[in-house]
Design a protein around this motif. Structure first.
Motif, PDB file in Angstrom:
ATOM      1  N   ARG A 219      41.903  45.970  52.101  1.00  0.00           N
ATOM      2  CA  ARG A 219      41.250  47.262  51.877  1.00  0.00           C
ATOM      3  C   ARG A 219      39.824  47.205  52.439  1.00  0.00           C
ATOM      4  O   ARG A 219      39.068  46.281  52.158  1.00  0.00           O
ATOM      5  CB  ARG A 219      41.191  47.601  50.394  1.00  0.00           C
ATOM      6  N   ALA A 220      39.455  48.217  53.181  1.00  0.00           N
ATOM      7  CA  ALA A 220      38.151  48.232  53.847  1.00  0.00           C
ATOM      8  C   ALA A 220      36.998  48.187  52.858  1.00  0.00           C
ATOM      9  O   ALA A 220      35.937  47.628  53.156  1.00  0.00           O
ATOM     10  CB  ALA A 220      38.033  49.471  54.734  1.00  0.00           C
ATOM     11  N   GLU A 221      37.186  48.789  51.675  1.00  0.00           N
ATOM     12  CA  GLU A 221      36.095  48.810  50.699  1.00  0.00           C
ATOM     13  C   GLU A 221      35.813  47.435  50.098  1.00  0.00           C
ATOM     14  O   GLU A 221      34.802  47.253  49.406  1.00  0.00           O
ATOM     15  CB  GLU A 221      36.381  49.827  49.586  1.00  0.00           C
ATOM     16  N   PHE A 222      36.680  46.469  50.350  1.00  0.00           N
ATOM     17  CA  PHE A 222      36.459  45.113  49.844  1.00  0.00           C
ATOM     18  C   PHE A 222      36.159  44.129  50.977  1.00  0.00           C
ATOM     19  O   PHE A 222      36.441  42.946  50.870  1.00  0.00           O
ATOM     20  CB  PHE A 222      37.657  44.645  49.023  1.00  0.00           C
TER      21      PHE A 222
ATOM     22  N   VAL B 260      25.970  36.573  50.669  1.00  0.00           N
ATOM     23  CA  VAL B 260      26.740  36.302  49.456  1.00  0.00           C
ATOM     24  C   VAL B 260      26.109  35.143  48.700  1.00  0.00           C
ATOM     25  O   VAL B 260      26.037  34.019  49.202  1.00  0.00           O
ATOM     26  CB  VAL B 260      28.218  35.970  49.790  1.00  0.00           C
ATOM     27  N   ASN B 261      25.619  35.440  47.491  1.00  0.00           N
ATOM     28  CA  ASN B 261      25.075  34.411  46.609  1.00  0.00           C
ATOM     29  C   ASN B 261      25.159  34.928  45.179  1.00  0.00           C
ATOM     30  O   ASN B 261      25.529  36.080  44.929  1.00  0.00           O
ATOM     31  CB  ASN B 261      23.634  34.055  46.993  1.00  0.00           C
ATOM     32  N   MET B 262      24.818  34.065  44.221  1.00  0.00           N
ATOM     33  CA  MET B 262      24.988  34.413  42.811  1.00  0.00           C
ATOM     34  C   MET B 262      24.013  35.475  42.319  1.00  0.00           C
ATOM     35  O   MET B 262      24.108  35.937  41.185  1.00  0.00           O
ATOM     36  CB  MET B 262      24.865  33.167  41.931  1.00  0.00           C
ATOM     37  N   GLU B 263      23.104  35.900  43.181  1.00  0.00           N
ATOM     38  CA  GLU B 263      22.200  36.984  42.807  1.00  0.00           C
ATOM     39  C   GLU B 263      22.780  38.359  43.124  1.00  0.00           C
ATOM     40  O   GLU B 263      22.233  39.367  42.688  1.00  0.00           O
ATOM     41  CB  GLU B 263      20.856  36.793  43.522  1.00  0.00           C
ATOM     42  N   LYS B 264      23.852  38.405  43.895  1.00  0.00           N
ATOM     43  CA  LYS B 264      24.471  39.678  44.215  1.00  0.00           C
ATOM     44  C   LYS B 264      25.196  40.243  43.000  1.00  0.00           C
ATOM     45  O   LYS B 264      25.672  39.518  42.143  1.00  0.00           O
ATOM     46  CB  LYS B 264      25.456  39.506  45.374  1.00  0.00           C
ATOM     47  N   ARG B 265      25.309  41.558  42.975  1.00  0.00           N
ATOM     48  CA  ARG B 265      25.786  42.263  41.778  1.00  0.00           C
ATOM     49  C   ARG B 265      27.143  41.768  41.306  1.00  0.00           C
ATOM     50  O   ARG B 265      27.336  41.483  40.117  1.00  0.00           O
ATOM     51  CB  ARG B 265      25.834  43.760  42.054  1.00  0.00           C
ATOM     52  N   PHE B 266      28.101  41.639  42.213  1.00  0.00           N
ATOM     53  CA  PHE B 266      29.459  41.298  41.777  1.00  0.00           C
ATOM     54  C   PHE B 266      29.540  39.876  41.236  1.00  0.00           C
ATOM     55  O   PHE B 266      30.300  39.596  40.305  1.00  0.00           O
ATOM     56  CB  PHE B 266      30.472  41.539  42.903  1.00  0.00           C
ATOM     57  N   LEU B 267      28.734  38.967  41.780  1.00  0.00           N
ATOM     58  CA  LEU B 267      28.735  37.586  41.292  1.00  0.00           C
ATOM     59  C   LEU B 267      27.836  37.419  40.076  1.00  0.00           C
ATOM     60  O   LEU B 267      28.178  36.692  39.139  1.00  0.00           O
ATOM     61  CB  LEU B 267      28.308  36.640  42.413  1.00  0.00           C
ATOM     62  N   ARG B 268      26.691  38.075  40.065  1.00  0.00           N
ATOM     63  CA  ARG B 268      25.809  37.983  38.893  1.00  0.00           C
ATOM     64  C   ARG B 268      26.487  38.595  37.666  1.00  0.00           C
ATOM     65  O   ARG B 268      26.404  38.049  36.556  1.00  0.00           O
ATOM     66  CB  ARG B 268      24.478  38.685  39.179  1.00  0.00           C
ATOM     67  N   SER B 269      27.204  39.701  37.867  1.00  0.00           N
ATOM     68  CA  SER B 269      27.906  40.341  36.754  1.00  0.00           C
ATOM     69  C   SER B 269      29.017  39.446  36.214  1.00  0.00           C
ATOM     70  O   SER B 269      29.241  39.355  34.999  1.00  0.00           O
ATOM     71  CB  SER B 269      28.493  41.683  37.208  1.00  0.00           C
TER      72      SER B 269
ATOM     73  N   LEU C  19      31.851  44.395  38.591  1.00  0.00           N
ATOM     74  CA  LEU C  19      32.612  43.237  39.056  1.00  0.00           C
ATOM     75  C   LEU C  19      33.233  43.445  40.428  1.00  0.00           C
ATOM     76  O   LEU C  19      33.585  42.461  41.106  1.00  0.00           O
ATOM     77  CB  LEU C  19      33.716  42.908  38.050  1.00  0.00           C
ATOM     78  N   LEU C  20      33.369  44.704  40.843  1.00  0.00           N
ATOM     79  CA  LEU C  20      34.118  45.004  42.064  1.00  0.00           C
ATOM     80  C   LEU C  20      33.265  45.561  43.199  1.00  0.00           C
ATOM     81  O   LEU C  20      33.810  45.916  44.250  1.00  0.00           O
ATOM     82  CB  LEU C  20      35.247  45.993  41.747  1.00  0.00           C
ATOM     83  N   THR C  21      31.972  45.647  43.022  1.00  0.00           N
ATOM     84  CA  THR C  21      31.104  46.189  44.064  1.00  0.00           C
ATOM     85  C   THR C  21      30.705  45.103  45.045  1.00  0.00           C
ATOM     86  O   THR C  21      29.979  44.166  44.697  1.00  0.00           O
ATOM     87  CB  THR C  21      29.843  46.826  43.457  1.00  0.00           C
ATOM     88  N   MET C  22      31.174  45.230  46.271  1.00  0.00           N
ATOM     89  CA  MET C  22      30.864  44.244  47.297  1.00  0.00           C
ATOM     90  C   MET C  22      29.411  44.371  47.759  1.00  0.00           C
ATOM     91  O   MET C  22      28.863  45.478  47.814  1.00  0.00           O
ATOM     92  CB  MET C  22      31.789  44.425  48.500  1.00  0.00           C
ATOM     93  N   PRO C  23      28.771  43.267  48.083  1.00  0.00           N
ATOM     94  CA  PRO C  23      27.391  43.343  48.569  1.00  0.00           C
ATOM     95  C   PRO C  23      27.326  43.987  49.949  1.00  0.00           C
ATOM     96  O   PRO C  23      28.267  43.907  50.741  1.00  0.00           O
ATOM     97  CB  PRO C  23      26.956  41.871  48.619  1.00  0.00           C
ATOM     98  N   ALA C  24      26.206  44.630  50.231  1.00  0.00           N
ATOM     99  CA  ALA C  24      25.995  45.206  51.552  1.00  0.00           C
ATOM    100  C   ALA C  24      25.718  44.094  52.556  1.00  0.00           C
ATOM    101  O   ALA C  24      25.308  42.992  52.193  1.00  0.00           O
ATOM    102  CB  ALA C  24      24.820  46.185  51.512  1.00  0.00           C
ATOM    103  N   GLY C  25      25.952  44.391  53.815  1.00  0.00           N
ATOM    104  CA  GLY C  25      25.673  43.410  54.853  1.00  0.00           C
ATOM    105  C   GLY C  25      26.778  43.335  55.882  1.00  0.00           C
ATOM    106  O   GLY C  25      27.882  43.849  55.663  1.00  0.00           O
ATOM    107  N   GLY C  26      26.469  42.714  56.989  1.00  0.00           N
ATOM    108  CA  GLY C  26      27.428  42.609  58.071  1.00  0.00           C
ATOM    109  C   GLY C  26      27.829  41.182  58.353  1.00  0.00           C
ATOM    110  O   GLY C  26      27.877  40.342  57.453  1.00  0.00           O
ATOM    111  N   VAL C  27      28.098  40.915  59.615  1.00  0.00           N
ATOM    112  CA  VAL C  27      28.574  39.600  60.044  1.00  0.00           C
ATOM    113  C   VAL C  27      27.694  39.113  61.183  1.00  0.00           C
ATOM    114  O   VAL C  27      27.402  39.866  62.117  1.00  0.00           O
ATOM    115  CB  VAL C  27      30.043  39.668  60.518  1.00  0.00           C
ATOM    116  N   THR C  28      27.259  37.877  61.099  1.00  0.00           N
ATOM    117  CA  THR C  28      26.452  37.289  62.162  1.00  0.00           C
ATOM    118  C   THR C  28      27.294  36.305  62.971  1.00  0.00           C
ATOM    119  O   THR C  28      28.289  35.768  62.483  1.00  0.00           O
ATOM    120  CB  THR C  28      25.237  36.538  61.586  1.00  0.00           C
TER     121      THR C  28
END
Length: 569
Positions: A286-289, A298-307, A402-411
C-alpha cells in the motif's frame, strides 16, 4: 540416522560426537517426541492463522486495530502478571546478539558485568546443525559450570535464552515423519538439560520469544510452558519469558499477550528494525505505508516508533511487567582518545537516554565496552533496579499514532547501504554466521530484513531518489548491486571460494527484492528454498548437490557452475 520411538535424528556433524551424545540421550529424545507430538497441530494452526490474517488485510483494505473481542482484558484494571524473580528485577544492560555457538564470546559474556545475556539462537545466529548443537551444548556447559574460566551460573549474568521463531523448522530431526518446529527443538533441549539446575540456582529458566504476532501465539507458548513444567516436575510459573514485539500486528495486542502469559511473563521488548520491516511485510504494497530511507528518516524519535515504545512501557508497567528496549549496535573504535570514539559514545548515549526517559527498564548492547557507561547512564537518570513506578498515564496512544509513517524520501546512500547489508547478510548466512560487522556496527537478520524489505518496497512503488530524481527500478538496483560488488569483494573476500559465495549471495539478494510477492521472512526463504542444506552436508556433498538440483528452483540453480556449489561444501 538415529531412530528412536518415532524420532529420526541426523548423525552428528563432524567433531561434535561428544556434544551430540550428551544432548540426544534416549530420555531427551522421548521428551522431544512428546513435546512435538503434543503441540505440532497447534503450531500448524497459528501459522495458518498468520496467513489468514494477511489475506484478510489484503482483501478488505482494513487497517490493524485494537481487538473488540478482547476489550474486556484491556479494560479490566485489576489483573497483573506474576512478580518476576529477583534476578530479573534489575537488567539495565544485557548483551545482545550473542551467538551461543561462539564459545569464546559466550565465555566473555559470562565474565562481563552485564546483568543479562541474550543467548540468541534466532536473529544473531545461523541455524546450521553444527551451530545449534554447539550452541545448546555451550549453554549446557555454562549452566553445569563446566567452563573453567567462567563464573558459576549463579554469579554470571542471567541467561535469557532465545529459541528460533515459529517460521523456522529443524531439518535434521523428524518426529512422526515431520520436520520439527525450530523453536520446539531449541526450547525442548534447553529445558530438558538445564531447567532444574537453573531453577535451583535462581537463574532461570528465562526466555526471549521472537516474532510473536498475536495473543493466540502467546497462549500457545503458555500452554507449552505449563506442559513442560508438568513433564519436568517444575513448579508452575518457573519459566519466565520476555516477548519481543517485532510485528505491527502484535503492537495492538500487547495487553492480551501479557495476559495470556501472566504466570510466565517477564515483560515485553521493543526494537526498531524487525518492527519496522513488519510494516512492509504486512502492509508494504500500500502506497500510504511507504517507509522512507531508514538511514535518514527512521529512528525511535519518529511518531510511529515513539508511540510503539510509549505504549509498550505503559502496558508493561500498568500490569507489573518489565519493559525492555532495543540494542545498541554501534561498535566502539579501539582508540579511546579519537574523535570517532567520542562520537559513538555520544550517539549511543543520546539514543539510550531517550529510551530511559520513556521508562524502559533495560536494553541491550553488543559491544562489551559499552556495558559500564550504559549502566552508569541508567544510574544517573533512573532510580532503583527498574522503572516500574513510571506508569506513563500521561500518554494515550491511538491506532493512527502507531500507523503513521514518517515523512521523507529515499537517498542513493540509503539504497546502496540497504543493498550492501542485504548481500553481506546472505553471504554471512551461507558461511554459517548469523551476524557480521559493517561500517562500525553489528548487522544481523533484523537489519537484513529491513534492508531487503525497503529495497523491495521502493522497487514496487517506483520511488524517486532525492539525489537526482531517478526512479528505483529493478534495473537501477541490479546496476548498483553489481557496482557495489567491487568494494564488497575487496572487504570480505580472500579466496576464490569467498568470491563465489559472495556472487551467489548477490544473485539471491536480487532474486528476493525483485519478486512480485514479498517473501515473509528472509531467513525462511534462505533456509528452505536455497543452498542452506548443502552448506551443512559436508559429509555427503554428492547428496547435497542432488537435493539442490531437484528443488523447485532447479532450473535457475543448476545454471550456476559447479564452482558455486563448492562454496557451500
Amino acid at each position: 540416522m538415529l531412530t528412536l520411538r518415532g524420532v529420526d535424528v541426523e548423525p552428528p556433524p563432524i567433531g561434535l560426537q561428544l556434544e551430540f551424545q550428551t544432548l540426544f540421550t534416549p530420555e531427551a529424545l522421548q521428551f522431544l517426541h512428546d513435546l512435538c507430538s503434543t503441540f505440532q497441530p497447534e503450531v500448524d494452526r497459528i501459522l495458518k492463522l498468520r496467513v489468514l490474517k494477511k489475506v484478510q488485510l489484503d482483501l478488505t483494505g482494513e487497517l490493524p486495530d485494537f481487538r473488540a473481542d478482547t476489550a474486556h482484558i484491556r479494560n479490566n484494571p485489576t489483573w497483573r502478571v506474576s512478580p518476576v524473580p529477583q534476578r530479573l528485577r534489575c537488567r539495565h544492560v544485557d548483551i545482545g546478539d550473542l551467538a551461543p555457538c561462539d564459545t569464546q564470546c559466550l565465555i566473555q559474556g559470562l565474565r562481563s558485568k552485564a546483568q543479562g545475556l541474550q543467548v540468541d539462537f534466532d536473529d544473531g545466529n545461523c541455524p546450521t546443525y553444527h551451530n545449534q548443537i554447539k550452541g545448546i551444548y555451550n549453554v549446557y556447559q555454562a549452566v553445569h559450570n563446566l567452563f573453567h574460566d567462567a563464573p558459576p551460573i549463579s554469579q554470571a549474568p542471567v541467561l535469557m535464552l532465545r529459541p528460533r521463531a515459529w517460521n523456522m523448522v529443524e531439518h535434521n530431526m523428524m518426529v512422526n515423519g515431520r520436520q520439527v518446529p525450530g523453536p520446539l527443538f531449541d526450547f525442548g533441549l534447553l529445558m530438558f538439560h538445564n531447567a532444574k539446575l537453573l531453577l535451583e540456582n535462581q537463574s532461570g529458566p528465562f526466555f526471549y520469544l521472537s516474532k510473536v504476532e498475536s495473543h493466540l501465539e502467546a497462549k500457545l507458548w503458555n500452554q507449552i510452558f505449563l506442559w513442560t513444567e508438568g513433564k519436568l516436575g517444575l513448579p508452575v510459573g518457573s519459566v519466565k519469558a520476555t516477548v519481543l514485539i517485532e510485528c505491527v500486528l502484535a503492537s495492538f495486542e500487547m495487553e492480551e499477550i501479557l495476559y495470556e502469559l501472566r504466570e510466565h511473563s517477564a515483560g515485553l521488548n521493543c526494537g526498531i528494525w524487525d518492527y519496522s520491516a513488519s510494516f512492509v511485510n504486512k502492509l508494504g504494497h500500500r502506497a500510504e505505508f511507504l517507509l522512507p530511507d531508514r538511514s535518514k528518516y527512521v529512528n525511535m524519535e519518529k511518531r510511529f516508533l515513539r508511540s510503539y515504545m510509549d505504549l509498550l512501557v505503559q502496558t508493561c508497567h500498568r500490569r507489573g511487567a518489565l519493559a525492555t528496549g532495543g540494542m545498541a549496535a554501534l561498535l566502539l573504535p579501539g582508540d579511546r582518545q579519537s574523535d570517532l570514539y567520542k562520537t559513538v559514545v555520544t550517539t549511543v548515549t543520546r539514543l539510550k537516554l531517550l529510551e530511559i526517559q520513556a521508562g524502559v527498564d533495560g536494553f541491550m548492547v553488543y559491544d562489551l565496552d559499552l556495558i559500564e557507561p550504559m549502566q552508569n547512564l541508567f544510574r544517573a537518570y533512573s532510580q532503583g533496579e527498574n522503572q516500574l513506578q513510571q506508569l506513563r498515564d500521561d500518554i494515550t496512544v491511538t491506532p493512527e499514532d502507531l500507523l503513521t509513517m514518517p515523512a521523507g524520501g529515499v537517498t542513493l546512500y540509503g539504497l546502496r547501504y540497504n543493498i550492501a547489508v542485504g548481500v553481506l547478510f546472505i553471504n554471512a548466512w551461507l558461511s554459517g554466521r548469523g551476524h557480521f560487522f559493517y561500517k562500525g556496527q553489528v548487522e544481523d537478520s533484523a537489519t537484513a530484513e529491513i534492508s531487503r524489505s525497503q529495497v523491495w518496497q521502493w522497487i514496487r512503488h517506483q520511488v524517486k531518489l532525492e539525489d537526482d530524481g531517478r526512479s528505483v527500478t529493478r534495473w537501477l538496483v541490479r546496476s548498483l548491486t553489481q557496482g557495489l560488488m567491487v568494494d564488497l569483494r575487496a572487504a570480505s573476500c580472500q579466496t576464490q571460494r569467498d568470491e563465489e559465495r559472495l556472487t551467489t549471495a548477490m544473485s539471491i539478494f536480487l532474486e528476493v527484492v525483485q519478486k512480485s510477492d514479498f517473501p515473509e521472512f528472509l531467513t525462511t526463504y534462505l533456509y528452505l528454498d536455497h543452498t542452506f542444506l548443502s552448506s551443512q552436508s559436508t559429509h555427503e556433498p554428492s547428496r547435497s548437490l542432488i537435493w539442490i538440483c531437484s528443488s523447485e528452483r532447479s532450473l535457475r540453480i543448476c545454471r550456476l557452475s559447479l564452482s558455486h556449489f563448492r562454496a557451500f561444501l
